[in-house]
Design an enzyme around this catalytic site. Structure first.
Site, mmCIF file in Angstrom:
data_model
loop_
_atom_site.group_PDB
_atom_site.id
_atom_site.type_symbol
_atom_site.label_atom_id
_atom_site.label_comp_id
_atom_site.label_asym_id
_atom_site.label_seq_id
_atom_site.Cartn_x
_atom_site.Cartn_y
_atom_site.Cartn_z
ATOM 1 N N PRO A 2 -34.471 9.950 15.580
ATOM 2 C CA PRO A 2 -36.052 10.411 15.873
ATOM 3 C C PRO A 2 -36.384 12.035 15.104
ATOM 4 C CG PRO A 2 -35.317 9.736 17.497
ATOM 5 C CD PRO A 2 -34.274 9.360 16.778
ATOM 6 N N GLU A 3 -37.377 12.081 13.994
ATOM 7 C CA GLU A 3 -37.368 14.083 13.753
ATOM 8 C C GLU A 3 -39.235 13.841 13.905
ATOM 9 O OE1 GLU A 3 -36.166 14.041 9.217
ATOM 10 O OE2 GLU A 3 -34.256 12.683 9.912
ATOM 11 N N HIS A 91 -28.034 0.904 28.979
ATOM 12 C CA HIS A 91 -28.294 2.777 27.998
ATOM 13 C C HIS A 91 -28.862 2.791 28.629
ATOM 14 C CE1 HIS A 91 -24.842 1.711 25.293
ATOM 15 N NE2 HIS A 91 -24.817 0.368 24.926
ATOM 16 N N ARG A 110 -26.080 6.724 22.755
ATOM 17 C CA ARG A 110 -24.873 8.388 22.869
ATOM 18 C C ARG A 110 -25.109 9.233 23.454
ATOM 19 N NH1 ARG A 110 -25.109 7.284 16.457
ATOM 20 N NH2 ARG A 110 -26.182 5.495 16.796
#
Length: 269
Positions: A2-3, A91, A110
């Site tokens: 994501p940017e 997750h 992560r």
DNA sequence: ACATATTCCTGGGGGC
DNA sequence: TGCCCCCAGGAATATG
């Protein structure tokens, strides 16, 4: 990962569905670096009403009347709305239940992302260091930000959130290709004309990607679980060895500023 | 002061 | 089939 276009897509969707709602309940499945942690986080946010969801750089700002929750997706974070029957998976980190029984899952494979409760003063401090928003600042203002004496690579400069906010690895490579500037070039060797082109191309590529709800090169999904549509329009990122869309020569893949970097050795000088 | 390296984390893919 | 190793990377932190 994501940017700006991806985070802005998520922000718009979150704002539409949860602004004005009260956090009724929070279930914590996996703690991490969010502050305060676990039960303290829950106590700090349950019962509070969200004024809206804003964005600065790649940071989501869940606004209360007094303070906010800061959220960062980093590489693999996602916020996805779910229904009452949803059962959490491996997750998932938290489930938010809002008034009206709107349910939101925060997930992060992560575990790099965070949610952080901040006071108004902490909010101001946390957002003060970022450079201008590229979709709000003028081309001239952005070009000026790129004018600096630094000898580090122009790619490292583009990734520096204090220079211009919101650019990440994908759009740094894409803007540099559009502008015809090689990522390894020292920032102080980029000409005034090239800075203007870069500024324009940063705005162009971010605007075009936002219109496609971002790029899903790896894990990115929006709050409906949908992928962004900009992957097909990428000119260099993830295209090492494939033909340049301008000159047909193979795209080079290397490492610049500790990041996988893609460029055309012919089109980018 | 500036530039670069390390660190966090897990899944996926390649090699054997 | 399984195991090992490397790679993906935002940005804070450490090191040079």
């Amino acid at each position: 990962m994501p940017e700006l276009p991806e985070v802005e897509t998520v922000r718009r969707q979150l704002h539409d569905r949860i602004s004005g709602k009260t956090i009724r309940e929070v279930l914590v499945f996996k703690t991490g670096r969010e502050t305060p942690l676990g039960e303290k986080f829950v106590q700090a946010v349950v019962g509070r009403k969200l004024k809206g969801v804003e964005r600065r750089a790649k940071v989501l700002v869940f606004r209360f009347d007094d303070g906010a929750i800061l959220g960062h997706l980093k590489m693999t974070g996602s916020f996805v709305f779910v229904n009452k029957k949803y059962s959490p998976t491996k997750h998932d980190r938290m489930l938010f239940v809002f008034s009206g029984d709107t349910r939101l899952i925060w997930s992060d494979v992560r575990m790099f992302g965070y949610l952080k409760v901040v006071t108004p003063d902490e909010l101001t401090a946390a957002l003060s260091a970022y450079g201008p928003e590229p979709l709000e600042a003028s081309v001239g203002a952005l070009a000026d930000r790129l004018q600096r004496k630094s000898m580090r690579s122009i790619k490292a400069t583009l990734l520096d959130q204090t220079v211009i906010a919101g650019i990440g690895n994908i759009y740094a490579d894409e803007a540099l290709h559009r502008a015809g500037v090689r990522p390894t070039r020292a920032t102080n060797k980029v000409t005034a004309d090239e800075r203007l082109r870069l500024a324009k191309d940063i705005k162009n590529v971010l605007t075009e990607s936002l219109a496609q709800k971002g790029t899903s090169a790896n894990d990115y999904i929006d709050t409906e679980g949908q992928k962004g549509g900009f992957l097909a329009f990428l000119r260099v990122y993830g295209r090492g060895g494939e033909p340049c869309r301008t000159c047909q020569r193979p795209i080079m893949k290397t490492v610049v500023a500790q990041r996988g970097t893609h460029y055309c050795a012919y089109c980018q000088k």
